[in-house]
Write an enzyme that holds these catalytic residues in place. Structure first.
Site, mmCIF file in Angstrom:
data_model
loop_
_atom_site.group_PDB
_atom_site.id
_atom_site.type_symbol
_atom_site.label_atom_id
_atom_site.label_comp_id
_atom_site.label_asym_id
_atom_site.label_seq_id
_atom_site.Cartn_x
_atom_site.Cartn_y
_atom_site.Cartn_z
ATOM 1 N N CYS A 25 1.885 1.522 11.886
ATOM 2 C CA CYS A 25 3.084 1.922 11.297
ATOM 3 C C CYS A 25 3.279 3.246 12.501
ATOM 4 C CB CYS A 25 2.621 2.485 9.989
ATOM 5 S SG CYS A 25 2.271 1.324 8.830
ATOM 6 N N GLN A 62 -7.946 -0.574 3.950
ATOM 7 C CA GLN A 62 -8.788 -1.143 4.664
ATOM 8 C C GLN A 62 -10.048 -1.424 4.387
ATOM 9 O OE1 GLN A 62 -7.972 -1.926 7.673
ATOM 10 N NE2 GLN A 62 -5.709 -0.908 7.815
ATOM 11 N N THR A 99 11.011 -7.413 -12.118
ATOM 12 C CA THR A 99 10.353 -8.641 -12.290
ATOM 13 C C THR A 99 9.141 -8.944 -11.256
ATOM 14 O OG1 THR A 99 12.610 -9.490 -13.195
ATOM 15 C CG2 THR A 99 10.859 -11.044 -12.293
ATOM 16 N N GLY A 120 0.550 -1.061 -0.097
ATOM 17 C CA GLY A 120 -0.024 0.119 0.088
ATOM 18 C C GLY A 120 0.883 1.159 -0.081
ATOM 19 N N SER A 125 -3.850 -3.343 -0.662
ATOM 20 C CA SER A 125 -2.573 -4.218 -0.102
ATOM 21 C C SER A 125 -2.877 -5.363 0.484
ATOM 22 C CB SER A 125 -1.846 -3.537 1.301
ATOM 23 O OG SER A 125 -0.626 -4.092 1.585
ATOM 24 N N GLY A 126 -2.097 -6.518 -0.221
ATOM 25 C CA GLY A 126 -2.655 -7.966 0.237
ATOM 26 C C GLY A 126 -2.672 -8.499 1.647
ATOM 27 N N ASN A 180 -8.322 3.551 9.175
ATOM 28 C CA ASN A 180 -7.641 2.200 9.652
ATOM 29 C C ASN A 180 -8.012 2.476 11.303
ATOM 30 O OD1 ASN A 180 -5.773 4.705 9.133
ATOM 31 N ND2 ASN A 180 -4.569 3.302 10.437
#
Length: 401
Positions: free
Chosen positions: A324, A179, A237, A72, A199-200, A151
């Site tokens: 964070c 979120q 890649t 993210g 974001s995964g 969040n």
């Protein structure tokens, strides 16, 4: 270590076993480069195509509008800088006071580079005022940047309305949707949003993989330069195991959307019972539209960190805000912006659930929280008689800065 009751899913999520199963072959058997001409690489390239289709389905967008990246933070940085590069003559940005550090810290840097940034305020319930946004727009506004949902509190923002206002002034609309993916439906085909980040690791995929939606026709300039990957929009890649995992997680999230009401049911029971059994607490952002899995509760006269440490002794994971910023001793910038009193500000914690949580998890928290709060309040040097003095002290410190 005792069994963990994990209620910190806005920080990160458990990787779904089906996601692990989907990515493992690309860590072992199918390790070719998807850009290679040979068949061994070609079969890996097919996996990239499949994953892109799965994420596009979650977005309800075209496959060509999906760009894979690392997270993210990269997505937000890329989107912001691409938006400004598209209209270099414009030097005004509008965002909110409660954005994630991955957005706010970019704007702090841009202010040093000559940009003017307007930080929209939020109400006591954490809501953004669209009239303030409208009043802040000018012909010099390049970008409106707003998270889809906060969040920390889970409060959902009117991003589509904000996007419509941005369009009236020819500005780009960027949304941090980290979120919301998998919690509420996304529909980018009928959206006013130009750029959107997910974001995964927030939707049961591994850390280190994310995706950026770029509206078709948007004049996009890449952040990372190099090879031709991602149609020249993000060099490097491809992280095939990661994007395969994200694709599977997106597919599962889409399947699970009709069942999100179960997470809301658990959240609501947790919230209502705590309000009933523990005096002098309140839900931060309560009474407004929120993510179905999130509750942020303020416990007066005690420290949130003390509650978290007490819960941790029983194997229960929660948080006091964004992961964070957890290394900082400063109170949450989100709760500060909401104007919460000192007595709530320092005693607020967030519970965020996922599809893997159960009634038994909630029962255990409800069993422990009253005794934890009672014990901490008995040890606290503060009480309700001192609340006015505490608030005055907090306001004096804020004024002196």
């Amino acid at each position: 270590m005792q069994t963990c009751i994990y209620l910190d899913n806005n920080a990160t999520t458990q990787v779904d076993p089906q996601v692990v199963e989907a990515m493992l072959p690309y860590l072992t058997q199918y390790y070719g480069n998807p850009s290679s001409m040979h068949r061994f690489g070609g079969q890996v390239g097919k996996a990239v195509k499949t994953a892109r289709a799965q994420v596009a389905a979650l977005f309800n967008s075209e496959e060509s509008e999906v760009v894979f990246n690392s997270c993210g933070t990269e997505g937000n940085n890329t989107a912001i800088r691409a938006a400004l590069a598209a209209q270099p003559e414009r030097k005004h940005i509008i965002t909110t006071q409660v954005e994630h550090p991955a957005v706010l810290n970019v704007y702090k840097q841009l202010e040093k580079q000559g940009y003017t940034v307007t930080y929209l305020s939020v109400s006591r319930k954490g809501q953004v005022d669209m009239m303030e946004l409208e009043a802040s727009m000018t012909g010099n506004t390049a970008l409106v940047s707003m998270m889809y949902a906060n969040n920390e509190t889970g409060v959902i923002f009117p991003v589509e309305q904000a996007g419509a206002i941005a369009k009236e002034y020819g500005a780009t609309m960027h949304v941090d949707a980290v979120q919301v993916a998998g919690k509420i439906p996304l529909n980018m085909q009928d959206s006013t949003i130009d750029l959107l980040t997910i974001s995964g690791h927030k939707l049961h995929a591994p850390k280190g993989i994310g995706a950026l939606y770029i509206r078709k026709g948007f004049r996009f300039r890449p952040f990372l330069l190099g090879g031709h990957q991602e149609r020249g929009r993000r060099a490097g890649t491809e992280n095939v195991p990661g994007l395969t995992a994200l694709g599977k997680a997106a597919e599962l999230a889409l399947e699970h959307l009709p069942n999100v009401k179960q997470e809301k049911k658990l959240r609501d029971r947790l919230e209502k019972t705590l309000l009933k059994t523990i005096p002098e607490i309140e839900v931060n952002g309560g009474g407004t539209e929120r993510l179905p899995n999130t509750t942020n509760i303020g416990f007066k006269y005690i420290e949130g960190e003390a509650i978290l440490l007490s819960l941790d002794q029983y194997g229960i994971c929660a948080s006091s805000g964004s992961a964070c910023t957890s290394g900082s001793l400063e109170p949450s910038h989100v709760l500060r912006a909401m104007g919460l009193p000192y007595t709530i500000l320092h005693g607020s914690i967030r519970f965020s659930l996922s599809r893997f949580n159960t009634d038994a998890d909630v029962d255990r928290v409800l069993e422990l929280m009253p005794q934890i709060v009672d014990r901490l309040r008995a040890l606290s040097p503060f009480n309700s008689d001192q609340a006015e003095w505490l608030q005055g002290r907090e306001e004096a410190v804020a004024t002196s800065k």
